[in-house]
Design an enzyme around this catalytic site. Structure first.
Site, PDB file in Angstrom:
ATOM      1  N   ASN A 263       0.804  -1.126  -0.127  1.00  0.00           N
ATOM      2  CA  ASN A 263       0.082  -0.115  -0.003  1.00  0.00           C
ATOM      3  C   ASN A 263       0.732   1.257  -0.007  1.00  0.00           C
ATOM      4  OD1 ASN A 263      -1.703  -2.009   2.189  1.00  0.00           O
ATOM      5  ND2 ASN A 263      -2.525  -1.710   0.274  1.00  0.00           N
TER       6      ASN A 263
ATOM      7  N   ILE B  74       1.205   6.819  -1.284  1.00  0.00           N
ATOM      8  CA  ILE B  74       0.475   6.078  -0.168  1.00  0.00           C
ATOM      9  C   ILE B  74      -0.907   5.765  -0.537  1.00  0.00           C
ATOM     10  CG2 ILE B  74      -0.281   6.170   2.209  1.00  0.00           C
ATOM     11  CD1 ILE B  74       2.077   7.872   2.593  1.00  0.00           C
ATOM     12  N   CYS B  75      -1.366   4.685  -0.487  1.00  0.00           N
ATOM     13  CA  CYS B  75      -2.978   4.058  -0.696  1.00  0.00           C
ATOM     14  C   CYS B  75      -3.418   4.109   0.716  1.00  0.00           C
ATOM     15  CB  CYS B  75      -2.809   2.936  -1.597  1.00  0.00           C
ATOM     16  SG  CYS B  75      -4.460   2.497  -2.157  1.00  0.00           S
ATOM     17  N   LEU B  76      -4.247   5.237   0.907  1.00  0.00           N
ATOM     18  CA  LEU B  76      -5.169   5.142   2.218  1.00  0.00           C
ATOM     19  C   LEU B  76      -6.249   6.114   1.802  1.00  0.00           C
ATOM     20  CD1 LEU B  76      -5.193   4.224   5.150  1.00  0.00           C
ATOM     21  CD2 LEU B  76      -3.815   6.410   5.683  1.00  0.00           C
TER      22      LEU B  76
END
Length: 193
Positions: free
Chosen positions: A115, A122-124
């Protein structure tokens, strides 16, 4: 730590000897009039104080300038999981549009994570203004939500099914031992405590 009263006082004085806002001819008030405190600054004073009381034990926040609450560094040192023993640094910039827009976050430590890209993206969901899952940024969110979310990427929010680093996620699904070895290799090379 900066307080709202101190911030107001600094903004009001403007740093000049001033002449009390007197006018000169027809040109209107001089430029030493008090500055207004932005909504972002107003919110950040309260949120930073709250943050200091509610940080996860694995996180440390550092303000490089105690008078600038909109830029800081977060260090996450996971005490369990694949990245245990590493020290991961994130830069956080709170934009002027805060709280209508999320903070901008970049991972400064190179790591092998599904992620977080090797480049630090960032994958959030909560860092996105609009997200497919409906869990994106909302004006009700706060800095503590961002920090707890980033911290959780190393534990319960770790998501191999919706990766940013597809290669890392595929490696995990095909060979967990090789994935773990690569994580350890990155921790040793880039994230030593």
């Amino acid at each position: 730590m900066i307080t709202l009263a101190r911030k107001k006082k600094e903004s009001g004085n403007g740093g000049s000897g001033g002449n009390g806002g007197s006018t000169t001819g027809n040109s209107g008030p001089l430029s030493d009039a008090p500055k207004r405190i932005s909504i972002r600054e107003f919110l950040l004073v309260k949120e930073v104080q709250e943050l200091e009381q509610n940080l996860p034990t694995t996180c440390k926040v550092t303000f490089h300038d105690p008078n600038v609450l909109s830029e800081f560094t977060l260090v996450i040192s996971p005490n369990e999981g694949f990245w245990c023993g590493g020290r991961f640094k994130f830069s956080i910039l709170v934009p002027e549009e805060y709280n209508m827009a999320p903070p901008k976050v970049k991972c400064l430590t190179k790591l092998w994570h599904p992620n977080i890209s090797v480049d630090g993206d960032i994958c959030l969901s909560l860092l996105r203004l609009n997200s497919i899952d409906g869990l994106g940024w909302a004006p009700t969110r706060r800095l503590k939500d961002v920090i707890w979310g980033l911290n959780s990427l190393f534990t319960d929010l770790l998501n191999f099914d919706d990766p940013l680093n597809i290669e890392a996620a595929e490696q995990y699904s095909k060979d967990k031992e090789r994935f773990q070895a690569k994580v350890r290799e990155y921790v040793s090379a880039y994230a030593r405590r």
